[in-house]
Design an enzyme around this catalytic site. Sequence first.
Site, PDB file in Angstrom:
ATOM      1  N   ASN A  20      45.059  43.242  57.026  1.00 49.32           N
ATOM      2  CA  ASN A  20      43.936  42.449  56.496  1.00 49.32           C
ATOM      3  C   ASN A  20      42.634  43.190  56.777  1.00 49.32           C
ATOM      4  O   ASN A  20      42.651  44.290  57.355  1.00 49.32           O
ATOM      5  CB  ASN A  20      43.931  41.044  57.116  1.00 49.32           C
ATOM      6  CG  ASN A  20      42.987  40.091  56.398  1.00 49.32           C
ATOM      7  OD1 ASN A  20      43.010  40.002  55.160  1.00 49.32           O
ATOM      8  ND2 ASN A  20      42.130  39.396  57.131  1.00 49.32           N
ATOM      9  N   ARG A  75      43.173  49.963  44.169  1.00 52.74           N
ATOM     10  CA  ARG A  75      43.074  49.609  45.592  1.00 52.74           C
ATOM     11  C   ARG A  75      44.495  49.600  46.165  1.00 52.74           C
ATOM     12  O   ARG A  75      45.342  48.828  45.706  1.00 52.74           O
ATOM     13  CB  ARG A  75      42.391  48.246  45.760  1.00 52.74           C
ATOM     14  CG  ARG A  75      40.961  48.244  45.181  1.00 52.74           C
ATOM     15  CD  ARG A  75      40.113  47.153  45.732  1.00 52.74           C
ATOM     16  NE  ARG A  75      39.843  47.312  47.140  1.00 52.74           N
ATOM     17  CZ  ARG A  75      39.364  46.338  47.910  1.00 52.74           C
ATOM     18  NH1 ARG A  75      39.128  45.151  47.404  1.00 52.74           N
ATOM     19  NH2 ARG A  75      39.132  46.560  49.192  1.00 52.74           N
ATOM     20  N   ASP A  99      46.247  41.097  53.005  1.00 55.74           N
ATOM     21  CA  ASP A  99      46.421  41.905  51.790  1.00 55.74           C
ATOM     22  C   ASP A  99      47.861  42.341  51.627  1.00 55.74           C
ATOM     23  O   ASP A  99      48.317  42.627  50.516  1.00 55.74           O
ATOM     24  CB  ASP A  99      45.508  43.127  51.839  1.00 55.74           C
ATOM     25  CG  ASP A  99      44.100  42.695  51.503  1.00 55.74           C
ATOM     26  OD1 ASP A  99      43.451  42.100  52.378  1.00 55.74           O
ATOM     27  OD2 ASP A  99      43.682  42.896  50.344  1.00 55.74           O
TER      28      ASP A  99
HETATM   29  O1  MRU Z   1      38.174  44.263  50.559  1.00 54.25           O
HETATM   30  P1  MRU Z   1      38.478  42.856  50.142  1.00 54.25           P
HETATM   31  O2  MRU Z   1      37.276  41.984  50.089  1.00 54.25           O
HETATM   32  O3  MRU Z   1      39.295  42.823  48.876  1.00 54.25           O
HETATM   33  O4  MRU Z   1      39.402  42.305  51.302  1.00 54.25           O
HETATM   34  C1  MRU Z   1      39.855  40.978  51.227  1.00 54.25           C
HETATM   35  C2  MRU Z   1      40.607  40.548  52.422  1.00 54.25           C
HETATM   36  O5  MRU Z   1      40.772  41.275  53.367  1.00 54.25           O
HETATM   37  C3  MRU Z   1      41.210  39.171  52.377  1.00 54.25           C
HETATM   38  O6  MRU Z   1      41.294  38.633  53.649  1.00 54.25           O
HETATM   39  C4  MRU Z   1      42.628  39.265  51.784  1.00 54.25           C
HETATM   40  O7  MRU Z   1      42.589  39.924  50.555  1.00 54.25           O
HETATM   41  C5  MRU Z   1      43.250  37.937  51.616  1.00 54.25           C
HETATM   42  S1  MRU Z   1      42.450  37.008  50.345  1.00 54.25           S
HETATM   43  C6  MRU Z   1      43.311  35.574  50.093  1.00 54.25           C
END
Ligand code: MRU
Length: 354
Positions: free
Chosen positions: A243, A85, A233
């Site tokens: 994010n 990712r 992220d």
């Molecule tokens: O695709 P995801 O579910 O991994 O995305 C997660 C997010 O966007 C969260 O807001 C981010 O990772 C922060 S988690 C503390």
Amino acid sequence: MIRTIEWRRGRVVMIDQRLLPEREVYRVYDDYRAVVRAIRDMVVRGAPAIGVAAAMGIALGARRLPARGFRVRFERMCQALLATRPTAVNLAWAVGRMRRVYREHPREAIVDLRARLEREALAIHDEDIAINRAIGRHGAPLLPDRGTILTYCNAGALATAGYGTALGVIRRARETGKQISVIACETRPFLQGSRLTAWELERDRIPCTLVTDNAVGHLMQQGAIDAVIVGTDRTAANGDVANKIGTYTLAALAARHRLPFYVAAPTSSIDLATARGADVPIEERSADEVTHVAGRRIAPRGVRALHPAFDVTPARLVTAIVTERGVARPPYRRALARLLGAEAPARRGRSSPS
Ligand code: MRU
């Protein structure tokens, strides 16, 4: 506490987040390649949790790597995890910590090196919980004594090793007696808000109301929301926040309604090497996640669909960034560098996307 990811007797155990809230299933991994797939397929998700999973995946893989050819195979394993990712910088940060352990002990006996890698992965896990509690302590005073806080996606225990970042701030506010209730956006298309955030808050008996993502403007107009808090992220050196897709829409609406928009982030989510949000790689996920819900088609066969999984909120829409080391406020370039104990990076290129 919710057990998102654990190291148990040489294996990695993770709750399968794809099955929540209906089923609580724990998957057990003893092969790093299965951890690679688990991250890619969203068994585990959320930037800090992905970092912990990658570190544990490396510790797991190292148990099976023979001493001969260790270096090349170790690197191949790191690359496979890094490719899962692209947006969450915690992944590269955690892999970087594991690589450093190997780099600093290249000639150590293989059994000792394996033990060292395992200890580092466990440290990353345990530190993450402590970091989230510190984020909670710094962030809770920002929230009103009574009010309704909107959150997006899931930045809770499930997105971390435990306690959560944005939800950690909300948890701490409740623990200190604030009369806070939460509005959780469902977060199309993966529904982290309805499936995960609502599940977590229900378990903790924190009052939570679920809304569709497109209800937010209306609710703000009605005065039903007092503040917004989300995770990230990757936050760039200038304070632009990457994010979950849709976060930018919320931030723009919050600014329009003069509501504070807070971001809760461990410093491992702040990437001073990325100058601005436009430089953050945005993960494109399968269009099937848009055309299908829970395996059921909801769009005509053959329709074109796009699925950018993240967006960038310009720094000027962010009221404050809450980290385990304290609260950063604009101008972020200097504030973030100070929190990370680095020189403020020189301004370069275009400013924030608008
Ligand atoms: O695709 P995801 O579910 O991994 O995305 C997660 C997010 O966007 C969260 O807001 C981010 O990772 C922060 S988690 C503390």
